[in-house]
Design a protein around this motif. Structure first.
Motif, PDB file in Angstrom:
ATOM      1  N   MET A 210       0.843  -1.179   0.000  1.00  0.00           N
ATOM      2  CA  MET A 210       0.000   0.000   0.000  1.00  0.00           C
ATOM      3  C   MET A 210       0.887   1.240   0.000  1.00  0.00           C
ATOM      4  N   ASN A 211       0.542   2.227  -0.817  1.00  0.00           N
ATOM      5  CA  ASN A 211       1.225   3.516  -0.787  1.00  0.00           C
ATOM      6  C   ASN A 211       0.589   4.370   0.306  1.00  0.00           C
ATOM      7  N   VAL A 212       1.433   4.848   1.215  1.00  0.00           N
ATOM      8  CA  VAL A 212       0.972   5.636   2.357  1.00  0.00           C
ATOM      9  C   VAL A 212       1.645   7.002   2.313  1.00  0.00           C
ATOM     10  N   THR A 213       0.859   8.046   2.484  1.00  0.00           N
ATOM     11  CA  THR A 213       1.402   9.393   2.631  1.00  0.00           C
ATOM     12  C   THR A 213       1.090   9.873   4.039  1.00  0.00           C
ATOM     13  N   ILE A 214       2.119  10.340   4.721  1.00  0.00           N
ATOM     14  CA  ILE A 214       1.963  10.908   6.059  1.00  0.00           C
ATOM     15  C   ILE A 214       2.157  12.417   5.944  1.00  0.00           C
ATOM     16  N   LEU A 215       1.165  13.163   6.383  1.00  0.00           N
ATOM     17  CA  LEU A 215       1.252  14.616   6.411  1.00  0.00           C
ATOM     18  C   LEU A 215       1.580  15.042   7.840  1.00  0.00           C
ATOM     19  N   GLN A 216       2.822  15.448   8.051  1.00  0.00           N
ATOM     20  CA  GLN A 216       3.248  15.875   9.384  1.00  0.00           C
ATOM     21  C   GLN A 216       2.960  17.359   9.537  1.00  0.00           C
ATOM     22  N   GLY A 217       1.907  17.666  10.298  1.00  0.00           N
ATOM     23  CA  GLY A 217       1.431  19.025  10.420  1.00  0.00           C
ATOM     24  C   GLY A 217       1.943  19.796  11.613  1.00  0.00           C
ATOM     25  N   SER A 218       2.968  19.302  12.263  1.00  0.00           N
ATOM     26  CA  SER A 218       3.511  20.005  13.421  1.00  0.00           C
ATOM     27  C   SER A 218       4.587  20.987  12.989  1.00  0.00           C
ATOM     28  N   ALA A 219       4.656  22.113  13.671  1.00  0.00           N
ATOM     29  CA  ALA A 219       5.740  23.070  13.410  1.00  0.00           C
ATOM     30  C   ALA A 219       7.078  22.525  13.908  1.00  0.00           C
ATOM     31  N   ARG A 220       7.023  21.656  14.927  1.00  0.00           N
ATOM     32  CA  ARG A 220       8.258  21.095  15.488  1.00  0.00           C
ATOM     33  C   ARG A 220       8.591  19.777  14.784  1.00  0.00           C
ATOM     34  N   LYS A 221       9.699  19.782  14.067  1.00  0.00           N
ATOM     35  CA  LYS A 221      10.094  18.610  13.281  1.00  0.00           C
ATOM     36  C   LYS A 221      10.357  17.385  14.155  1.00  0.00           C
ATOM     37  N   LYS A 222      10.730  17.607  15.408  1.00  0.00           N
ATOM     38  CA  LYS A 222      11.038  16.487  16.301  1.00  0.00           C
ATOM     39  C   LYS A 222      10.235  16.570  17.595  1.00  0.00           C
ATOM     40  N   GLY A 223       8.993  17.049  17.493  1.00  0.00           N
ATOM     41  CA  GLY A 223       8.130  17.176  18.656  1.00  0.00           C
ATOM     42  C   GLY A 223       7.375  15.890  18.961  1.00  0.00           C
ATOM     43  N   ASN A 224       6.350  16.015  19.789  1.00  0.00           N
ATOM     44  CA  ASN A 224       5.553  14.858  20.213  1.00  0.00           C
ATOM     45  C   ASN A 224       4.873  14.159  19.031  1.00  0.00           C
ATOM     46  N   THR A 225       4.281  14.950  18.145  1.00  0.00           N
ATOM     47  CA  THR A 225       3.592  14.374  16.989  1.00  0.00           C
ATOM     48  C   THR A 225       4.582  13.603  16.122  1.00  0.00           C
TER      49      THR A 225
END
Length: 188
Positions: A1-16
């Motif tokens: 399966m092709n999966v796209t993850i949209l990381q919407g946090s301003a912090r590149k290495k934060g909790n999200t």
């Protein structure tokens, strides 16, 4: 399966991002192709509500010149899209909200018999993190996410909210276990 993850946090290495790392690792271990897009540095303009995108049913059709059409193309090419965001004032971060608003260009004739969507049947999942609990806090975000699937003609694969977050280094084994189980669930 092709999966796209949209990381919407301003912090590149934060909790999200930490939770997404565990989800991504499990998806890769299960043999899926994963493309994670960190939205914060991208040029993401909000929807203008001009309606030009509704003139074309077989393409995105948005007239704005920024990075959102590229993100939307990756979404179209995916069987699963994971929307992720920290909880900001009972809703999505500005970065992912801009993309969500621009998904307006992915469907035409909503609520009519000829309602069409470029992502019809796509699986979509939500991962959110927040400092507080779920109750009286995250329901609005989760509710809005669920409603979005109607217009996308998509399948809600699931939602994961990790509350009581402080810093990524204290997200422990129990959160990692939830993330891994969630990754398995959304592709099942």
């Amino acid at each position: 399966m092709n999966v796209t993850i949209l990381q919407g946090s301003a912090r590149k290495k934060g909790n999200t991002a930490r939770v997404l790392t565990w989800v991504e690792e499990e998806l890769l271990n299960l043999g899926h192709k994963v493309d994670k897009i960190y939205l914060h540095p991208k040029n993401l303009k909000g929807c203008m509500g001009c309606g030009k995108c509704k003139e074309k049913t077989d393409t995105i059709g948005c007239v704005q010149k920024d990075d959102v059409p590229e993100v939307l193309e990756k979404m179209i090419d995916s069987q699963l899209v994971i929307f992720s965001s920290p909880l900001y004032f009972w809703g999505f971060s500005a970065q992912i909200k801009a993309v969500i608003d621009r998904t307006y260009s992915l469907y035409t004739n909503a609520n009519l018999p000829d309602h069409a969507s470029l992502i019809d049947g796509q699986r979509q999942a939500l991962i959110a993190t927040g400092a507080g609990p779920y109750d009286d806090n995250a329901e609005g975000m989760v509710n809005a996410f669920g409603r979005m699937q109607k217009y996308h003609k998509a399948i809600n694969a699931g939602e994961l909210f990790i509350g009581s977050c402080t810093t990524p280094d204290v997200l422990g084994d129990s959160v990692q276990k939830k993330a891994v189980e969630f990754a398995r669930k959304i592709v099942a």
